[in-house]
Write a protein that holds these residues in place. Sequence first.
Motif, PDB file in Angstrom:
ATOM      1  N   GLU A 224      60.462 -80.890 -75.458  1.00 36.18           N
ATOM      2  CA  GLU A 224      59.626 -82.077 -74.497  1.00 36.18           C
ATOM      3  C   GLU A 224      59.939 -82.951 -74.167  1.00 36.18           C
ATOM      4  N   THR A 225      61.476 -83.381 -73.631  1.00 42.96           N
ATOM      5  CA  THR A 225      62.474 -83.856 -73.148  1.00 42.96           C
ATOM      6  C   THR A 225      62.315 -84.093 -71.742  1.00 42.96           C
TER       7      THR A 225
ATOM      8  N   ARG B 129      65.899 -81.778 -76.189  1.00 41.10           N
ATOM      9  CA  ARG B 129      64.687 -81.343 -76.365  1.00 41.10           C
ATOM     10  C   ARG B 129      64.009 -80.805 -75.399  1.00 41.10           C
TER      11      ARG B 129
ATOM     12  N   ALA C 251      70.323 -83.269 -79.447  1.00 38.98           N
ATOM     13  CA  ALA C 251      69.295 -83.957 -79.097  1.00 38.98           C
ATOM     14  C   ALA C 251      68.980 -84.251 -77.895  1.00 38.98           C
TER      15      ALA C 251
ATOM     16  N   ASP D 236      63.396 -72.789 -78.340  1.00 36.77           N
ATOM     17  CA  ASP D 236      63.893 -73.063 -79.473  1.00 36.77           C
ATOM     18  C   ASP D 236      64.880 -72.108 -80.208  1.00 36.77           C
TER      19      ASP D 236
ATOM     20  N   VAL E 282      68.078 -72.802 -77.133  1.00 33.40           N
ATOM     21  CA  VAL E 282      68.963 -74.044 -78.278  1.00 33.40           C
ATOM     22  C   VAL E 282      69.915 -73.455 -78.946  1.00 33.40           C
TER      23      VAL E 282
END
Length: 647
Positions: free
Chosen positions: A628-629, A626, A623, A604, A608
């Motif tokens: 979690e992806t 992410r 997006a 993060d 990112v």
Amino acid sequence: MSVVQATSSVTLNDIRARILRLPGALREAIPRGRDTLDIRVAAIDFYGALTISSGHSYLGGVTELFRRLGVLRGGETGPQGRTMQVSWSYEPESGIAALEPSIDDPWRPVPGSTPADDSTPSPTDPAVLVAEALARFTPAREAARRQAVDHARTFVQAHLGTFSPEDVRKLLQLFNVDHRNGSNKADRFAPGFTGSLANDIAAATDALNGWIPRLWEASDDEAVARVLDEFWAAKDVPGAGRSLPTMLLHIRDPERWFPIMTGLAKGYTVLTGQSVRGRKGVRYLEYARGLAQLRRAYDVPVHATDLVLMEAARAEAKAGVVHVETESAPAEPVVADSLDGAVPADDAPDEEHVYDRDALMADTSMPEAELDEIEQLLADKPQLVFYGPPGTGKTHLAERLARYLTRDGGEFRLVQFHPSYGYEDFVEGIRPVVSVESAQVGYRVEPGIFRQLCDLARKRPNETFVLVVDEINRGNLPRIFGELLYLLERRGPDHRVELPISRQAFSVPTNLILIGTMNTADQSIALVDVALRRRFHFVELRPDSQLLREWLSQHAPKMAYVATVLDKLNDALRRERLDDNLLVGHTHFMRRGLDELALKRVWDRSIVPTLEEYFYGKRDKIAQFRFETFVEVDAAVSENESGEGAG
């Protein structure tokens, strides 16, 4: 525990060896690990700490004590001594041993000693030593030392908690300013604060930024002693030893504090009969107070203190007054020290090992074949650039390689280029100078970091010097290097140019290596000035999931799946047609204590933001990346592959 009573004797051989044996009962009562014993002799009003040998069999630093007790003196044919009986009374709770001497013996020659005229003052007489030292302490020498300390104090105050490695090196240089034979020198405490020790200290800048404010702001003696104890216990500044923290205290308040290192401590023992061996804050306070008393007693200027102490250490060595080991006290290991021939190993800098190939490969995970290739490249051209995407370990490798290349002597320094960095910073430039006497502003030509290192390398041709230029492509390279474009490939005194500002002839020595790092996310290698590019070898560092996998297996085995996450992430970036220079590097994830929470934080707060720059204004693209992806899917894959799934 009750008071321990015991007796011992001092023979002529003990007097010759300058040892004071401890009775067996006393040795057993002293806690293991103690390296000093507090001694009180009421008959001569003596109280001090003397050094215990590794075998707890004798005390060192007793020359002055023997003289004051009346068992050692000069004679017409050499030193004379008298045997002595000693009654000991030791209080384990207080740690103090009271000593009562009993002397009933005529003076006799000390065996094995050289003749000396008793009418001649003792070679370790404090008044003689002070006079000899101050004869070399000229007004110009005092002014140079005082100005350097004042400059260092101002420099620390301006950089408190924000030092860069280059700031640390500048501070260490100020520590060593001296003046002799009409010119300033840089060797007051050398080789202390220079060479490999300076390299190690500068490499620990982050730790120093935590310690220096604490030393600077310690409010009283108790606080100073506490910070010193914590500093020495932490051992997170290799090469600092006792000298660095106490030198920082000295520049903070020269009248109150003074640096301690082995040669100075030895001279202090000669002059006072008290030992300050070991790394204990309370012992340093005793040393500082003792020096203040010594200066007052003999009217010694504060900036001449080290001259007096070193004069005492040298005089003791010339007089043959040494502390020797006996059969019951095995010899302690010794290592080379900066200010005298040998020093007990526990008083040496924390890290004296040579940074060899094995250490370099362990620190960088570099295969031996790649190290061989780099050494061959440097033998061909002593200029090399590591380039690659962010997070591929370029700066880390450059710093470790520089340390390896200077392992047998020399120094390495680091500078970071930026858009406002210029020729005057790198080679030479005109700088304002304020005169202390007239308070007027003048201007003079000051050498930049590259010229400084070249001048140093030229004086020490058998050593290797390395300049690491971080982010080399962020500067205006033709403007920064100037005529160095010619000199980099034509080394040695036969190839000189006249510098445009100082008008001095200048050459680049053959024993200087230039290592740069280049972030290809900022600028492609193709955009680097062609003339400069031709003078460097370039080594590419790519994101390496295998290297990350090996590192994780050693440091965070439960997080081994992160290597697969890195592969999946970079594959996804390639599908978005991003250039390979913009991929994510493996060092983002090479963090001690890496777990799921730390991984999420890295993603993060580091990954990112980088992707947001790559896909500026394209929220739909961002997006797709992410946390979690990628992480949850790959964690499940990793668990299934290892057979450690929840089911």
